[in-house]
Design a protein around this motif. Sequence first.
Motif, PDB file in Angstrom:
ATOM      1  N   LEU A 148       0.843  -1.207   0.000  1.00 42.43           N
ATOM      2  CA  LEU A 148       0.000   0.000   0.000  1.00 42.43           C
ATOM      3  C   LEU A 148       0.873   1.250   0.000  1.00 42.43           C
ATOM      4  N   GLY A 149       1.997   1.189   0.731  1.00 41.18           N
ATOM      5  CA  GLY A 149       2.926   2.331   0.786  1.00 41.18           C
ATOM      6  C   GLY A 149       3.522   2.604  -0.591  1.00 41.18           C
ATOM      7  N   SER A 150       3.853   1.545  -1.310  1.00 40.40           N
ATOM      8  CA  SER A 150       4.465   1.758  -2.631  1.00 40.40           C
ATOM      9  C   SER A 150       3.430   2.359  -3.589  1.00 40.40           C
ATOM     10  N   TYR A 151       2.179   1.935  -3.468  1.00 35.12           N
ATOM     11  CA  TYR A 151       1.129   2.566  -4.302  1.00 35.12           C
ATOM     12  C   TYR A 151       0.909   4.022  -3.894  1.00 35.12           C
ATOM     13  N   ALA A 152       0.939   4.278  -2.602  1.00 33.71           N
ATOM     14  CA  ALA A 152       0.714   5.659  -2.137  1.00 33.71           C
ATOM     15  C   ALA A 152       1.768   6.586  -2.732  1.00 33.71           C
ATOM     16  N   ARG A 153       2.995   6.104  -2.854  1.00 40.00           N
ATOM     17  CA  ARG A 153       4.055   6.938  -3.441  1.00 40.00           C
ATOM     18  C   ARG A 153       3.810   7.193  -4.929  1.00 40.00           C
ATOM     19  N   LYS A 154       2.962   6.376  -5.554  1.00 33.37           N
ATOM     20  CA  LYS A 154       2.598   6.630  -6.961  1.00 33.37           C
ATOM     21  C   LYS A 154       1.299   7.443  -7.017  1.00 33.37           C
ATOM     22  N   GLY A 155       0.803   7.853  -5.848  1.00 36.48           N
ATOM     23  CA  GLY A 155      -0.437   8.638  -5.811  1.00 36.48           C
ATOM     24  C   GLY A 155      -1.684   7.782  -5.888  1.00 36.48           C
ATOM     25  N   VAL A 156      -1.558   6.488  -5.599  1.00 36.87           N
ATOM     26  CA  VAL A 156      -2.707   5.576  -5.703  1.00 36.87           C
ATOM     27  C   VAL A 156      -3.085   5.086  -4.301  1.00 36.87           C
ATOM     28  N   THR A 157      -4.359   5.258  -3.950  1.00 34.36           N
ATOM     29  CA  THR A 157      -4.820   4.783  -2.645  1.00 34.36           C
ATOM     30  C   THR A 157      -5.559   3.466  -2.825  1.00 34.36           C
ATOM     31  N   LEU A 158      -5.106   2.471  -2.097  1.00 36.02           N
ATOM     32  CA  LEU A 158      -5.782   1.166  -2.142  1.00 36.02           C
ATOM     33  C   LEU A 158      -6.024   0.714  -0.711  1.00 36.02           C
ATOM     34  N   SER A 159      -6.910  -0.267  -0.555  1.00 35.32           N
ATOM     35  CA  SER A 159      -7.075  -0.833   0.789  1.00 35.32           C
ATOM     36  C   SER A 159      -6.527  -2.260   0.787  1.00 35.32           C
ATOM     37  N   LYS A 160      -6.258  -2.744   2.007  1.00 37.06           N
ATOM     38  CA  LYS A 160      -5.657  -4.090   2.107  1.00 37.06           C
ATOM     39  C   LYS A 160      -6.514  -5.161   1.441  1.00 37.06           C
ATOM     40  N   SER A 161      -7.829  -4.958   1.487  1.00 36.04           N
ATOM     41  CA  SER A 161      -8.712  -5.989   0.924  1.00 36.04           C
ATOM     42  C   SER A 161      -8.592  -6.068  -0.603  1.00 36.04           C
ATOM     43  N   GLU A 162      -7.924  -5.086  -1.196  1.00 35.41           N
ATOM     44  CA  GLU A 162      -7.781  -5.090  -2.662  1.00 35.41           C
ATOM     45  C   GLU A 162      -6.467  -5.732  -3.121  1.00 35.41           C
ATOM     46  N   VAL A 163      -5.617  -6.091  -2.144  1.00 31.66           N
ATOM     47  CA  VAL A 163      -4.286  -6.648  -2.473  1.00 31.66           C
ATOM     48  C   VAL A 163      -4.272  -8.146  -2.181  1.00 31.66           C
ATOM     49  N   PHE A 164      -3.935  -8.935  -3.182  1.00 32.15           N
ATOM     50  CA  PHE A 164      -3.874 -10.392  -3.016  1.00 32.15           C
ATOM     51  C   PHE A 164      -2.440 -10.858  -3.288  1.00 32.15           C
ATOM     52  N   VAL A 165      -1.805 -11.376  -2.259  1.00 28.76           N
ATOM     53  CA  VAL A 165      -0.415 -11.833  -2.405  1.00 28.76           C
ATOM     54  C   VAL A 165      -0.434 -13.153  -3.193  1.00 28.76           C
ATOM     55  N   SER A 166       0.506 -13.253  -4.130  1.00 28.18           N
ATOM     56  CA  SER A 166       0.524 -14.438  -5.007  1.00 28.18           C
ATOM     57  C   SER A 166       1.935 -15.020  -5.079  1.00 28.18           C
ATOM     58  N   ASP A 167       2.067 -16.092  -5.830  1.00 30.29           N
ATOM     59  CA  ASP A 167       3.414 -16.658  -6.021  1.00 30.29           C
ATOM     60  C   ASP A 167       4.047 -16.121  -7.306  1.00 30.29           C
ATOM     61  N   GLY A 168       3.528 -15.024  -7.824  1.00 32.14           N
ATOM     62  CA  GLY A 168       4.148 -14.403  -9.004  1.00 32.14           C
ATOM     63  C   GLY A 168       3.121 -14.043 -10.053  1.00 32.14           C
ATOM     64  N   ALA A 169       3.526 -13.199 -10.978  1.00 31.96           N
ATOM     65  CA  ALA A 169       2.573 -12.666 -11.964  1.00 31.96           C
ATOM     66  C   ALA A 169       2.120 -13.730 -12.969  1.00 31.96           C
ATOM     67  N   LYS A 170       3.026 -14.623 -13.340  1.00 34.14           N
ATOM     68  CA  LYS A 170       2.658 -15.587 -14.383  1.00 34.14           C
ATOM     69  C   LYS A 170       1.448 -16.424 -13.968  1.00 34.14           C
ATOM     70  N   SER A 171       1.471 -16.908 -12.704  1.00 32.65           N
ATOM     71  CA  SER A 171       0.353 -17.745 -12.242  1.00 32.65           C
ATOM     72  C   SER A 171      -0.959 -16.968 -12.305  1.00 32.65           C
ATOM     73  N   ASP A 172      -0.938 -15.732 -11.795  1.00 28.63           N
ATOM     74  CA  ASP A 172      -2.195 -14.996 -11.740  1.00 28.63           C
ATOM     75  C   ASP A 172      -2.669 -14.532 -13.111  1.00 28.63           C
ATOM     76  N   CYS A 173      -1.745 -14.333 -14.059  1.00 29.01           N
ATOM     77  CA  CYS A 173      -2.166 -13.964 -15.419  1.00 29.01           C
ATOM     78  C   CYS A 173      -3.049 -15.065 -16.021  1.00 29.01           C
ATOM     79  N   GLY A 174      -2.822 -16.293 -15.621  1.00 32.48           N
ATOM     80  CA  GLY A 174      -3.665 -17.394 -16.072  1.00 32.48           C
ATOM     81  C   GLY A 174      -4.806 -17.668 -15.104  1.00 32.48           C
ATOM     82  N   ASN A 175      -4.497 -17.691 -13.794  1.00 36.78           N
ATOM     83  CA  ASN A 175      -5.516 -18.050 -12.794  1.00 36.78           C
ATOM     84  C   ASN A 175      -6.712 -17.102 -12.792  1.00 36.78           C
TER      85      ASN A 175
END
Length: 396
Positions: A88-115
């Motif tokens: 969330l801190g890294s998004y805030a530095r880009k001017g983007v506000t998100l909440s924790k419920s919007e962030v899903f930790v994954s094992d990498g981008a490739k898996s989620d691009c398909g999943n």
Amino acid sequence: MKINEHFLNLKDSYLFATVGKKTAEYKKAHPDREVIRLSIGDVTRPLAPVVIEAMHKAVDDMSRTETFKGYGPDQTCYGYDQLLDSILGSYARKGVTLSKSEVFVSDGAKSDCGNILDLFSAENTVLLPDPVYPAYADANVMAGRKIVYADANEQNGFLPMPDDSVRADLVYICSPNNPTGAAYTREQLKAWIAYAKKQDAVILYDAAYEYFISDPALCRSIYEVEDAKDCAIEICSYSKTAGFTGVRCGYTIVPEALVRGGASLNRLWARRQSTKFNGVSYITQMGAAAVFTEEGEKQIGENIACYKKNAKIIADCLDRLGIWYAGGKNSPYIWLKCPNGMGSWEFFDYLLENANVVGTPGCGFGKNGEGYFRLTAFGTEENTRKACERIAALLK
Ligand code: MLT
């Protein structure tokens, strides 16, 4: 018993597996030759010291009853607060506000691009750029989804723009792009967002290479562009940002505002993840949480600067040879035109045989990639220099 027959529509092997197999065969036949791999975008620099330190501490936590961790917290789909807060801190530095419920930790981008496709009907149409990272195309072929392509070529700077006459429900955008290294400006992303809204489509935005952006006119997140939250999912990775290709960690943003077919995609994704995924290890998450700290960003920045130096070494070599290329400035990939009108695989074989350098044939990313070739800047500086010397000697 019936299998998923859509698998039969895939090419026999995944692009990087084919390149790996050809390289292994060549090495076996020529054990005396030193082959340099600038093909798959795999990192070569070690993890940042802050990451290692955080992981060591997490290992110690696992050794004591009071600090031991089993499954991650289920209310956040197994993401630990330290990691979610740092994202969330890294998004805030880009001017983007998100909440924790919007962030899903994954094992990498490739898996989620398909999943992520689990959320969408196989009857939807997906729009992909051509050339494209093959994992998007293959995952959609596996589901039997109709694919339409947006042509990326030298004329449009390998950045195709939307065409309102093309119907699509899902749109993959990767910026900075794999394989071409081209990156969309804010204005161009605005046009894609307007297109998605007209089509009621969802953009699947792959931001795996965002940390390679140095041009301030480019966005690091699609959410830096107004109105993206109700039409875009963003898929991010620590692989290229922080050298986690072997560690495996990423995160996917599914905004609360994203509703399709009357359903919250955030809720559907949470439901999907809690059923089919058990999270990323505590040790990995603690390492990742150290990345977006002040010291972490400084240290990963040093690694990225080394890769960008490699990109410049390759670009300078191609400049001297008068070979056309794109990318390499805001991206770790250099997308070059095969010299002397060679085809992609022809150039692959020529380079492997005569310079013992391995790259990735452009045609493996789609029909518009024929006649092009991708080199990665993720090698060591020593190997990158050596590969360029060999390429220069061969093509001068
Ligand atoms: C690539 O070389 O295109 C990437 O390393 C592949 C990936 O990230 O899976």
